[in-house]
Design a protein around this motif. Structure first.
Motif, mmCIF file in Angstrom:
data_model
loop_
_atom_site.group_PDB
_atom_site.id
_atom_site.type_symbol
_atom_site.label_atom_id
_atom_site.label_comp_id
_atom_site.label_asym_id
_atom_site.label_seq_id
_atom_site.Cartn_x
_atom_site.Cartn_y
_atom_site.Cartn_z
ATOM 1 N N THR A 102 0.919 -1.517 0.300
ATOM 2 C CA THR A 102 0.077 -0.199 0.032
ATOM 3 C C THR A 102 0.841 0.601 0.052
ATOM 4 O O THR A 102 1.935 1.152 0.220
ATOM 5 C CB THR A 102 -0.915 -0.282 1.513
ATOM 6 N N VAL A 103 0.660 2.177 -0.091
ATOM 7 C CA VAL A 103 1.084 3.164 0.189
ATOM 8 C C VAL A 103 0.426 4.630 0.896
ATOM 9 O O VAL A 103 -0.925 4.610 0.756
ATOM 10 C CB VAL A 103 0.693 4.505 -1.455
ATOM 11 N N ALA A 104 0.849 4.702 2.271
ATOM 12 C CA ALA A 104 0.304 5.579 3.321
ATOM 13 C C ALA A 104 0.518 6.849 3.451
ATOM 14 O O ALA A 104 2.438 7.160 3.070
ATOM 15 C CB ALA A 104 1.472 4.567 4.543
ATOM 16 N N ARG A 105 -0.093 7.355 4.005
ATOM 17 C CA ARG A 105 0.690 9.422 3.852
ATOM 18 C C ARG A 105 1.162 8.981 5.377
ATOM 19 O O ARG A 105 1.744 7.628 5.654
ATOM 20 C CB ARG A 105 -1.038 9.411 4.762
ATOM 21 N N SER A 123 8.898 0.950 -6.199
ATOM 22 C CA SER A 123 9.306 -0.258 -7.112
ATOM 23 C C SER A 123 8.809 -0.944 -7.011
ATOM 24 O O SER A 123 8.147 -2.472 -7.294
ATOM 25 C CB SER A 123 11.157 -0.877 -7.766
ATOM 26 N N GLU A 124 7.961 -1.497 -5.293
ATOM 27 C CA GLU A 124 7.266 -3.393 -4.884
ATOM 28 C C GLU A 124 5.845 -2.886 -5.327
ATOM 29 O O GLU A 124 5.675 -3.462 -4.774
ATOM 30 C CB GLU A 124 7.647 -3.045 -3.048
ATOM 31 N N ILE A 125 5.772 -1.635 -5.853
ATOM 32 C CA ILE A 125 4.056 -1.192 -5.450
ATOM 33 C C ILE A 125 3.844 -1.724 -6.868
ATOM 34 O O ILE A 125 5.046 -1.293 -8.095
ATOM 35 C CB ILE A 125 3.901 0.149 -5.364
ATOM 36 N N PRO A 126 2.152 -2.309 -7.049
ATOM 37 C CA PRO A 126 1.973 -2.026 -8.393
ATOM 38 C C PRO A 126 1.890 -1.534 -9.365
ATOM 39 O O PRO A 126 2.216 -1.241 -8.842
ATOM 40 C CB PRO A 126 0.741 -3.297 -8.424
ATOM 41 N N GLU A 127 2.486 -1.418 -10.471
ATOM 42 C CA GLU A 127 2.561 -0.875 -12.391
ATOM 43 C C GLU A 127 1.811 -0.087 -11.708
ATOM 44 O O GLU A 127 1.976 1.667 -12.221
ATOM 45 C CB GLU A 127 2.868 -1.424 -13.209
ATOM 46 N N PRO A 128 -0.101 -0.358 -11.905
ATOM 47 C CA PRO A 128 -1.165 0.364 -11.791
ATOM 48 C C PRO A 128 -0.987 1.546 -11.039
ATOM 49 O O PRO A 128 -1.714 2.335 -10.961
ATOM 50 C CB PRO A 128 -2.152 -0.239 -11.885
ATOM 51 N N PHE A 129 0.120 1.764 -9.888
ATOM 52 C CA PHE A 129 -0.338 2.271 -8.113
ATOM 53 C C PHE A 129 1.228 3.056 -7.862
ATOM 54 O O PHE A 129 1.141 3.679 -7.237
ATOM 55 C CB PHE A 129 -0.887 1.811 -7.639
ATOM 56 N N ARG A 130 2.264 2.461 -8.592
ATOM 57 C CA ARG A 130 3.362 3.417 -8.413
ATOM 58 C C ARG A 130 3.740 4.647 -8.828
ATOM 59 O O ARG A 130 4.550 5.363 -7.591
ATOM 60 C CB ARG A 130 4.109 2.088 -9.563
ATOM 61 N N ASP A 131 2.689 4.990 -9.643
ATOM 62 C CA ASP A 131 3.403 6.088 -9.931
ATOM 63 C C ASP A 131 2.232 7.510 -9.520
ATOM 64 O O ASP A 131 1.983 8.082 -9.643
ATOM 65 C CB ASP A 131 3.351 6.900 -11.705
ATOM 66 N N GLN A 132 1.004 6.763 -8.792
ATOM 67 C CA GLN A 132 -0.206 7.343 -8.588
ATOM 68 C C GLN A 132 0.833 9.096 -7.657
ATOM 69 O O GLN A 132 -0.717 9.672 -7.873
ATOM 70 C CB GLN A 132 -0.875 7.015 -7.222
ATOM 71 N N ASP A 140 3.489 16.860 -1.663
ATOM 72 C CA ASP A 140 4.063 17.433 -0.163
ATOM 73 C C ASP A 140 3.318 17.528 1.168
ATOM 74 O O ASP A 140 4.299 17.171 1.852
ATOM 75 C CB ASP A 140 4.633 19.101 -0.946
ATOM 76 N N ASP A 141 2.138 17.707 1.404
ATOM 77 C CA ASP A 141 2.048 17.476 2.824
ATOM 78 C C ASP A 141 1.705 15.956 3.275
ATOM 79 O O ASP A 141 1.820 16.061 4.399
ATOM 80 C CB ASP A 141 0.240 18.207 2.182
ATOM 81 N N CYS A 142 1.020 15.383 2.384
ATOM 82 C CA CYS A 142 0.841 13.532 2.002
ATOM 83 C C CYS A 142 2.287 12.824 2.930
ATOM 84 O O CYS A 142 2.163 12.288 3.583
ATOM 85 C CB CYS A 142 0.538 12.745 0.877
ATOM 86 N N ASN A 143 3.407 13.234 2.217
ATOM 87 C CA ASN A 143 4.763 12.368 2.680
ATOM 88 C C ASN A 143 4.581 11.274 2.132
ATOM 89 O O ASN A 143 4.647 10.659 2.709
ATOM 90 C CB ASN A 143 5.588 13.147 4.003
ATOM 91 N N PRO A 144 3.580 10.586 1.193
ATOM 92 C CA PRO A 144 3.814 8.870 0.565
ATOM 93 C C PRO A 144 4.887 8.353 0.427
ATOM 94 O O PRO A 144 5.578 8.291 0.531
ATOM 95 C CB PRO A 144 3.422 8.548 -0.360
ATOM 96 N N ILE A 145 4.974 6.994 1.848
ATOM 97 C CA ILE A 145 5.211 5.860 2.078
ATOM 98 C C ILE A 145 4.933 5.296 1.294
ATOM 99 O O ILE A 145 3.674 4.333 2.079
ATOM 100 C CB ILE A 145 5.504 6.075 3.633
ATOM 101 N N PRO A 146 5.984 3.863 0.784
ATOM 102 C CA PRO A 146 5.274 2.498 0.469
ATOM 103 C C PRO A 146 5.554 2.094 1.341
ATOM 104 O O PRO A 146 6.525 1.892 1.841
ATOM 105 C CB PRO A 146 5.930 3.108 -0.802
ATOM 106 N N MET A 147 4.553 1.103 1.748
ATOM 107 C CA MET A 147 4.760 0.411 2.963
ATOM 108 C C MET A 147 4.528 -1.926 1.436
ATOM 109 O O MET A 147 4.157 -1.468 1.018
ATOM 110 C CB MET A 147 3.631 0.330 3.625
ATOM 111 N N ILE A 148 5.127 -2.233 2.674
ATOM 112 C CA ILE A 148 5.075 -4.030 2.336
ATOM 113 C C ILE A 148 4.766 -4.847 3.640
ATOM 114 O O ILE A 148 4.976 -5.009 4.453
ATOM 115 C CB ILE A 148 6.132 -4.027 1.942
#
Length: 153
Positions: A102-105, A123-132, A140-148
């Motif tokens: 997932t991608v967490a705030r 790069s661990e996030i599935p292709e359809p969502f990797r660049d979301q 910038d406010d969200c500071n997204p963090i990919p999580m596994i």
């Protein structure tokens, strides 16, 4: 009670997700909701891509945060993701081992870590969502963090 959503749940779930700057992802029937009797308290959607589960959206009502509902919902999702993935209600993988991303705030990453998720690379996030997050106006406010999450490993 955690169940798949129906058309009558769409407005309530959308209001919850909009609090997180998210929205319904695809068909409402692909989402799950956690209800207190008839009131929707939160919801989520899990998809499956390249044999990995992806938590597309997740949220609980703002006035219900801190009451453990998000933890109940996330615990159930990571315990039985195939049960809550509309695309695969039978386990196409293995009930003992699976991966969920997932991608967490940024502020939510601690919540996910409490339930066993770890930070990872986009790069661990599935292709359809990797660049979301690349074109998101609140990035910038969200500071997204990919999580596994490694289930059963």
């Amino acid at each position: 009670m955690i169940v798949f959503a129906n058309q009558g749940d769409e407005e309530a779930l959308r209001e919850i997700l909009l609090e997180y700057d998210m929205d319904i992802s695809g068909d409402i029937e692909d989402h799950i909701v956690i209800k207190d009797k008839t009131e929707i308290m939160g919801g989520a959607k899990i998809g499956i891509y390249d044999h990995r589960f992806y938590l597309e959206v997740f949220g609980v009502k703002s006035d219900s945060r801190g009451q453990g509902l998000g933890g109940i919902l996330l615990s159930e999702l990571i315990k039985h993701p195939w049960k809550y993935c509309a695309e695969c209600q039978t386990d196409p993988l293995s009930e003992s081992r699976f991966i969920m991303t997932t991608v967490a705030r940024g502020t939510a990453s601690g919540f996910y870590k409490t339930y066993g998720f770890e930070s990872c690379s986009f790069s661990e996030i599935p292709e359809p969502f990797r660049d979301q997050c690349d074109f998101c106006p609140t990035k910038d406010d969200c500071n997204p963090i990919p999580m596994i999450y490694f289930g059963g490993y």
